[in-house]
Design a protein around this motif. Sequence first.
Motif, short mmCIF file in Angstrom:
data_model
loop_
_atom_site.label_atom_id
_atom_site.label_comp_id
_atom_site.label_asym_id
_atom_site.label_seq_id
_atom_site.Cartn_x
_atom_site.Cartn_y
_atom_site.Cartn_z
N THR A 132 0.86 49.23 42.96
CA THR A 132 1.11 50.59 42.50
C THR A 132 2.52 51.02 42.85
N LYS A 148 0.68 57.05 33.84
CA LYS A 148 1.80 56.77 34.74
C LYS A 148 3.13 56.90 34.02
N SER A 174 4.79 49.40 40.45
CA SER A 174 4.74 50.02 39.12
C SER A 174 5.72 51.17 39.01
N SER A 233 -4.74 54.85 31.92
CA SER A 233 -4.08 54.93 33.23
C SER A 233 -2.62 54.51 33.15
N ASP A 234 -2.32 53.47 32.36
CA ASP A 234 -0.94 53.01 32.22
C ASP A 234 -0.06 54.08 31.58
N ILE A 283 -3.44 46.30 45.91
CA ILE A 283 -3.44 47.39 44.93
C ILE A 283 -2.38 48.43 45.27
N THR A 321 -4.50 55.39 39.89
CA THR A 321 -5.15 54.10 40.12
C THR A 321 -6.56 54.27 40.67
#
Length: 300
Positions: free
Chosen positions: A94, A190, A97, A186-187, A90, A130
């Motif tokens: 992240t 970001k 990302s 959440s996406d 994770i 996250t």
Amino acid sequence: MIKRELIESFRNVVYNFKFVLLFFATNFFIALTLSIQVFQTLWENLSKSLISQQMVTNSDFLWYLQFRNLYSTQLDKLPTTIIVAAILYIMIQTFFSGGLLTIFNNIKKNDIIDFFYGGVKYWYRFIKVTIIAIILIAIAFVINDLLGDLITWAYSKTDYVLGDFILRSARYTILIFLIGTVVIISDYTKVDILFRDENSIWESLKRVVVFLKRNFLVVFLVFFVLSLISIGIAILYNIVGNYISRKPYIYIIITFTVQQILIIFRFGIKMLFASTELNIYKALIIEPIRVRFNEETKME
């Protein structure tokens, strides 16, 4: 607009396909770390056993019970290893990302240095988003379990099967909707953090909630289309898997190859999600600003 942004996002993914290979290599390394312990244990147990020939195509439950009893100490440590690997995975995803969104935000600067710079710059802010998303998804599962207990209690003294089936189907539908909503929020949080270089995740979260409220249909359609593509690839893999020869060794090699291709496609879809969400967000945010600017210019 949706069609235009999807096509542009697909081009961005193809243009930056090298990062798919980076994701694949990272995933392969973590999977190898997890499986090496089990592989060594199986090799120790089966390498000099005649039953190993049968285990290629068939399973033996008695052997499994004996195996669990002999190697209980090693196998009991496996859940801890999986949890540690999941946390590490994770954290790495992240980090990736942040790098991906940085590359897609300025497609001309897509060097590996720019990728890692974006990962380092936004990792701390993204990891907080996250963690919040994981907590919300955990709450969604708790709510789902409570609803299941409530349905079981409500129909414990009745034989109305259809009503029980409808409510349980609705329960899982609600769970999928809640998880999808959390993932979308959440996406885009970001994306907002990167687009505005925002330090406060709460400010970004407020803007994203307002943004989704105004543009829910467009965002949902894009998310739904990409999800269908991902599900379609998984279904295609299962269909192909049924026609692969089940002869020893050949089946294993072909299945392994197909699985790796599927993983590569999944990482490609992940990149497509990131690129599309960023492009959709920028298009829906910038267009109103341009319209207001043009109106003010005409009035002057």
